[in-house]
Design a protein around this motif. Sequence first.
Motif, PDB file in Angstrom:
ATOM      1  N   ASN A 178       0.816  -1.219   0.000  1.00 53.45           N
ATOM      2  CA  ASN A 178       0.000   0.000   0.000  1.00 53.45           C
ATOM      3  C   ASN A 178       0.848   1.267   0.000  1.00 53.45           C
ATOM      4  OD1 ASN A 178      -2.419  -1.541   0.143  1.00 53.45           O
ATOM      5  ND2 ASN A 178      -2.181  -1.712   2.366  1.00 53.45           N
ATOM      6  N   ARG A 179       1.957   1.201  -0.688  1.00 53.37           N
ATOM      7  CA  ARG A 179       2.914   2.301  -0.707  1.00 53.37           C
ATOM      8  C   ARG A 179       2.783   3.098  -1.999  1.00 53.37           C
ATOM      9  NH1 ARG A 179       5.311   5.070   2.995  1.00 53.37           N
ATOM     10  NH2 ARG A 179       5.342   3.091   4.133  1.00 53.37           N
ATOM     11  N   ILE A 180       2.667   4.407  -1.876  1.00 56.04           N
ATOM     12  CA  ILE A 180       2.657   5.279  -3.043  1.00 56.04           C
ATOM     13  C   ILE A 180       4.071   5.350  -3.632  1.00 56.04           C
ATOM     14  CG2 ILE A 180       2.548   7.725  -3.728  1.00 56.04           C
ATOM     15  CD1 ILE A 180      -0.142   6.559  -3.743  1.00 56.04           C
ATOM     16  N   ALA A 181       4.147   5.315  -4.944  1.00 57.87           N
ATOM     17  CA  ALA A 181       5.409   5.503  -5.653  1.00 57.87           C
ATOM     18  C   ALA A 181       5.240   6.651  -6.645  1.00 57.87           C
ATOM     19  CB  ALA A 181       5.803   4.228  -6.388  1.00 57.87           C
ATOM     20  N   VAL A 182       6.343   7.303  -6.965  1.00 56.59           N
ATOM     21  CA  VAL A 182       6.331   8.406  -7.930  1.00 56.59           C
ATOM     22  C   VAL A 182       7.350   8.104  -9.016  1.00 56.59           C
ATOM     23  CG1 VAL A 182       6.551  10.891  -8.286  1.00 56.59           C
ATOM     24  CG2 VAL A 182       5.796  10.007  -6.053  1.00 56.59           C
ATOM     25  N   GLY A 183       6.904   8.058 -10.249  1.00 57.59           N
ATOM     26  CA  GLY A 183       7.796   7.837 -11.374  1.00 57.59           C
ATOM     27  C   GLY A 183       7.965   9.118 -12.177  1.00 57.59           C
ATOM     28  N   ILE A 184       9.188   9.416 -12.565  1.00 59.77           N
ATOM     29  CA  ILE A 184       9.489  10.603 -13.357  1.00 59.77           C
ATOM     30  C   ILE A 184      10.303  10.180 -14.576  1.00 59.77           C
ATOM     31  CG2 ILE A 184      10.676  12.837 -13.410  1.00 59.77           C
ATOM     32  CD1 ILE A 184      10.175  13.043 -10.395  1.00 59.77           C
ATOM     33  N   ALA A 185       9.926  10.687 -15.737  1.00 60.13           N
ATOM     34  CA  ALA A 185      10.650  10.365 -16.963  1.00 60.13           C
ATOM     35  C   ALA A 185      10.958  11.631 -17.747  1.00 60.13           C
ATOM     36  CB  ALA A 185       9.825   9.405 -17.832  1.00 60.13           C
ATOM     37  N   ALA A 239      13.067  14.184 -17.371  1.00 62.14           N
ATOM     38  CA  ALA A 239      13.158  15.478 -16.689  1.00 62.14           C
ATOM     39  C   ALA A 239      13.996  16.444 -17.522  1.00 62.14           C
ATOM     40  CB  ALA A 239      13.789  15.303 -15.310  1.00 62.14           C
ATOM     41  N   GLY A 240      13.537  17.678 -17.602  1.00 63.71           N
ATOM     42  CA  GLY A 240      14.239  18.690 -18.370  1.00 63.71           C
ATOM     43  C   GLY A 240      13.770  18.831 -19.797  1.00 63.71           C
ATOM     44  N   SER A 241      12.923  17.911 -20.251  1.00 60.87           N
ATOM     45  CA  SER A 241      12.422  17.956 -21.622  1.00 60.87           C
ATOM     46  C   SER A 241      11.036  18.588 -21.657  1.00 60.87           C
ATOM     47  CB  SER A 241      12.346  16.550 -22.219  1.00 60.87           C
ATOM     48  OG  SER A 241      11.223  15.845 -21.693  1.00 60.87           O
ATOM     49  N   ASP A 242      10.533  18.845 -22.864  1.00 55.18           N
ATOM     50  CA  ASP A 242       9.161  19.323 -23.022  1.00 55.18           C
ATOM     51  C   ASP A 242       8.156  18.188 -22.882  1.00 55.18           C
ATOM     52  OD1 ASP A 242      10.036  21.916 -23.482  1.00 55.18           O
ATOM     53  OD2 ASP A 242      10.166  21.619 -25.660  1.00 55.18           O
ATOM     54  N   ASP A 243       8.655  16.963 -22.778  1.00 54.42           N
ATOM     55  CA  ASP A 243       7.803  15.776 -22.719  1.00 54.42           C
ATOM     56  C   ASP A 243       7.958  15.059 -21.379  1.00 54.42           C
ATOM     57  OD1 ASP A 243       6.027  13.810 -23.718  1.00 54.42           O
ATOM     58  OD2 ASP A 243       7.714  12.537 -24.325  1.00 54.42           O
ATOM     59  N   VAL A 244       8.225  15.822 -20.321  1.00 54.85           N
ATOM     60  CA  VAL A 244       8.416  15.219 -19.004  1.00 54.85           C
ATOM     61  C   VAL A 244       7.124  14.560 -18.544  1.00 54.85           C
ATOM     62  CG1 VAL A 244       7.830  17.364 -17.792  1.00 54.85           C
ATOM     63  CG2 VAL A 244       9.227  15.629 -16.647  1.00 54.85           C
ATOM     64  N   SER A 245       7.266  13.426 -17.841  1.00 55.75           N
ATOM     65  CA  SER A 245       6.110  12.694 -17.325  1.00 55.75           C
ATOM     66  C   SER A 245       6.313  12.428 -15.841  1.00 55.75           C
ATOM     67  CB  SER A 245       5.942  11.366 -18.080  1.00 55.75           C
ATOM     68  OG  SER A 245       4.810  10.660 -17.613  1.00 55.75           O
ATOM     69  N   VAL A 246       5.295  12.740 -15.042  1.00 61.53           N
ATOM     70  CA  VAL A 246       5.342  12.502 -13.597  1.00 61.53           C
ATOM     71  C   VAL A 246       4.057  11.784 -13.204  1.00 61.53           C
ATOM     72  CG1 VAL A 246       5.601  13.526 -11.310  1.00 61.53           C
ATOM     73  CG2 VAL A 246       6.631  14.656 -13.308  1.00 61.53           C
ATOM     74  N   ILE A 247       4.185  10.572 -12.672  1.00 59.74           N
ATOM     75  CA  ILE A 247       3.031   9.749 -12.309  1.00 59.74           C
ATOM     76  C   ILE A 247       3.188   9.259 -10.869  1.00 59.74           C
ATOM     77  CG2 ILE A 247       1.785   7.602 -12.747  1.00 59.74           C
ATOM     78  CD1 ILE A 247       1.324   9.638 -14.911  1.00 59.74           C
ATOM     79  N   ALA A 248       2.132   9.396 -10.080  1.00 60.43           N
ATOM     80  CA  ALA A 248       2.110   8.851  -8.717  1.00 60.43           C
ATOM     81  C   ALA A 248       0.916   7.904  -8.580  1.00 60.43           C
ATOM     82  CB  ALA A 248       2.007   9.975  -7.692  1.00 60.43           C
ATOM     83  N   ASP A 249       1.182   6.734  -8.023  1.00 58.53           N
ATOM     84  CA  ASP A 249       0.121   5.752  -7.798  1.00 58.53           C
ATOM     85  C   ASP A 249       0.655   4.726  -6.808  1.00 58.53           C
ATOM     86  OD1 ASP A 249      -2.229   4.325  -7.959  1.00 58.53           O
ATOM     87  OD2 ASP A 249      -2.179   4.080 -10.136  1.00 58.53           O
ATOM     88  N   PHE A 250      -0.196   3.812  -6.402  1.00 62.95           N
ATOM     89  CA  PHE A 250       0.276   2.748  -5.529  1.00 62.95           C
ATOM     90  C   PHE A 250       1.236   1.845  -6.302  1.00 62.95           C
ATOM     91  CE2 PHE A 250      -3.705   4.031  -3.501  1.00 62.95           C
ATOM     92  CZ  PHE A 250      -3.252   4.244  -2.201  1.00 62.95           C
ATOM     93  N   LYS A 281      -2.531  16.548  -7.331  1.00 63.10           N
ATOM     94  CA  LYS A 281      -2.855  17.536  -8.360  1.00 63.10           C
ATOM     95  C   LYS A 281      -1.803  17.645  -9.465  1.00 63.10           C
ATOM     96  CE  LYS A 281      -5.763  20.337  -5.315  1.00 63.10           C
ATOM     97  NZ  LYS A 281      -5.998  21.661  -4.692  1.00 63.10           N
ATOM     98  N   LEU A 282      -0.557  17.337  -9.144  1.00 59.67           N
ATOM     99  CA  LEU A 282       0.506  17.479 -10.131  1.00 59.67           C
ATOM    100  C   LEU A 282       0.955  16.154 -10.730  1.00 59.67           C
ATOM    101  CD1 LEU A 282       2.782  20.106  -8.296  1.00 59.67           C
ATOM    102  CD2 LEU A 282       0.927  20.530  -9.928  1.00 59.67           C
ATOM    103  N   ALA A 283       0.709  15.051 -10.019  1.00 62.68           N
ATOM    104  CA  ALA A 283       1.203  13.750 -10.485  1.00 62.68           C
ATOM    105  C   ALA A 283       0.110  12.711 -10.620  1.00 62.68           C
ATOM    106  CB  ALA A 283       2.303  13.241  -9.536  1.00 62.68           C
ATOM    107  N   GLY A 284      -1.156  13.099 -10.407  1.00 60.83           N
ATOM    108  CA  GLY A 284      -2.264  12.173 -10.629  1.00 60.83           C
ATOM    109  C   GLY A 284      -2.422  11.094  -9.596  1.00 60.83           C
ATOM    110  N   ALA A 285      -1.890  11.301  -8.375  1.00 56.85           N
ATOM    111  CA  ALA A 285      -2.055  10.296  -7.322  1.00 56.85           C
ATOM    112  C   ALA A 285      -3.528  10.157  -6.951  1.00 56.85           C
ATOM    113  CB  ALA A 285      -1.234  10.697  -6.090  1.00 56.85           C
ATOM    114  N   PRO A 286      -3.941   9.012  -6.426  1.00 56.16           N
ATOM    115  CA  PRO A 286      -5.334   8.817  -6.019  1.00 56.16           C
ATOM    116  C   PRO A 286      -5.766   9.855  -4.978  1.00 56.16           C
ATOM    117  CG  PRO A 286      -4.151   6.726  -6.036  1.00 56.16           C
ATOM    118  CD  PRO A 286      -3.125   7.794  -6.221  1.00 56.16           C
ATOM    119  N   ASP A 287      -7.007  10.334  -5.092  1.00 55.04           N
ATOM    120  CA  ASP A 287      -7.534  11.314  -4.136  1.00 55.04           C
ATOM    121  C   ASP A 287      -7.517  10.791  -2.703  1.00 55.04           C
ATOM    122  OD1 ASP A 287      -8.005  13.118  -6.160  1.00 55.04           O
ATOM    123  OD2 ASP A 287     -10.112  12.557  -6.412  1.00 55.04           O
ATOM    124  N   SER A 288      -7.528   9.483  -2.561  1.00 52.23           N
ATOM    125  CA  SER A 288      -7.539   8.892  -1.220  1.00 52.23           C
ATOM    126  C   SER A 288      -6.293   9.272  -0.424  1.00 52.23           C
ATOM    127  CB  SER A 288      -7.646   7.369  -1.305  1.00 52.23           C
ATOM    128  OG  SER A 288      -6.545   6.822  -2.033  1.00 52.23           O
TER     129      SER A 288
END
Length: 267
Positions: free
Chosen positions: A201-208, A210-221, A253-260
Motif C-alpha cells: 500500500n505504498r505510493i510511488a512516484v515515477g518521473i521520466a 526530466a528537463g524535456s518538453d515531454d516530461v512525465s510525472v506519475i504517482a500511484d500505488f 494535483k501534479l502527479a495524478g495520485a489517487p484522491d484517497s
Amino acid sequence: MLTFIGLGLFDAQDISLKGLRAVQSADLVYLEFYTSYLMGTTIEEMETLYGKPIIRLMREDVEQNPDWLENAKNQNIVFLTGGDTMASTTHVDLRIRAKDMGIETKLIHGASITSAVFGLSGLQNYRFGKSVSIPFPYTSSRGNRVVTETPYDTIKFNQENGLHTLVFLDIHNEHGYMTVREGLSLLLEVEEKRQEGVMKNRIAVGIARAGSDDVSVIADFAENLDSFELGNPLQILIIPGNLHFIEAEALVKLAGAPDSLLSDFSD
C-alpha cells in the motif's frame, strides 16, 4: 587547468552560458556519458552547437586509466558530464587525482536530477533520506538469478524515519535503461519474499525525461504497475515516506495520485 562542467538534464542546450564559454575556450574537450546521459541530443549535435570536437571517454578511461589528465598540466582541458558535474563519486575521485598531480581544477555546475525531482514531484527536499540505486538482476556463479535487496533495506530504513527515498535506476550496456516499472517490479519481488510491508500500500512516484518538453510525472500505488508506463528514458523513482499535507496535495494535483491520499488529512 581542468574544468568540470555539468551539462544539465536533457539536451545540448541545457549547458550554462558560463559552461559554454569554457568549452569554446578549451584546448581539448572530453565527455563521459556512462554515469548519466543526455537523451535529447547526440555528440554530433553538441559539437555543432559548442563549436568544438568532443572526445568521448569510456568508464575505464575515467576510473582506471585517466592518462588524459596529463594534458591538463599544460593545456586548458574541459571534462563534460550529464547533470551536475560533481553528482557522481567518480567525478570527485577524478578531481582528487588531478589535485594530486598538481593540476588546478574548476567547477561549473549544471542542473541535476537530484534537485529537479523536488520541483517535479512537489516533495520537499529536506524530507529525503539516503538515496539508493536498483541494479538489474544478475546470474550467480551457480546459475541463479539474484535480485539485490539493498534498495528494499534502504527504503525500509528511510520509512522508519519518515523520510522519502530517491531511487536511481540502472543503466547497463547489455540491458539498457531500467524503467520505473521494472524497478518497482524488483522491489515488489523482494516484498513478496520478505513480507515486511515496506512496499505494501505504498505510493510511488515515477518521473521520466526530466528537463524535456515531454516530461512525465506519475504517482500511484506501487502495486499498480500498469500506471507506470512512462515511455522513453531516462526514468527515476521516488518512494515517499510520511507526507506533509502540501506534499500529498501536490502528488494528487501534479502527479495524478489517487484522491484517497488526502483522506489522512481530512477533518
